[in-house]
Design a protein around this motif. Sequence first.
Motif, PDB file in Angstrom:
ATOM      1  N   ALA A  36       2.474  12.250  11.009  1.00 45.42           N
ATOM      2  CA  ALA A  36       1.825  11.792   9.773  1.00 45.42           C
ATOM      3  C   ALA A  36       2.871  11.384   8.744  1.00 45.42           C
ATOM      4  N   GLN A  39       4.517   8.108   9.521  1.00 45.19           N
ATOM      5  CA  GLN A  39       3.651   6.951   9.296  1.00 45.19           C
ATOM      6  C   GLN A  39       3.704   6.496   7.844  1.00 45.19           C
ATOM      7  N   HIS A  45      -1.996  10.611  -0.383  1.00 49.87           N
ATOM      8  CA  HIS A  45      -1.860  11.781   0.487  1.00 49.87           C
ATOM      9  C   HIS A  45      -1.607  13.069  -0.305  1.00 49.87           C
ATOM     10  N   THR A  54      -5.669  12.247   7.461  1.00 51.44           N
ATOM     11  CA  THR A  54      -4.534  11.572   8.089  1.00 51.44           C
ATOM     12  C   THR A  54      -3.997  12.382   9.266  1.00 51.44           C
TER      13      THR A  54
END
Length: 99
Positions: A36, A39, A45, A54
């Motif tokens: 995660a 990415q 987030h 996510t």
Amino acid sequence: MPHTLNAARPSSLGLEAFLAHYGDIFEHSPWVAETAWKQGLTAQHDDADVLADTMGAVLRNAAIDEQIAVIRAHPDLAGKAALAGELTQDSTREQAGAG
């Protein structure tokens, strides 16, 4: 209303710090958090629901053998890991709450 995380904002953390905070969310499978993070995390987030979605997507999109490994890594209630004192702190709290 967003559920802001109490820890340092995930989007501001380097990989090592992110793993220290979030690496155990998926039992003994820090690769989920690492994937995660790799990415790319944005300010979105920093909301707990977005981060959870996510990381869940990382697991759902993983190869089936990786998904099975995560399931197998999660200890049974009062299983061998619990009896041997090998649970993560989060699992110990989880299981204590479950009675």
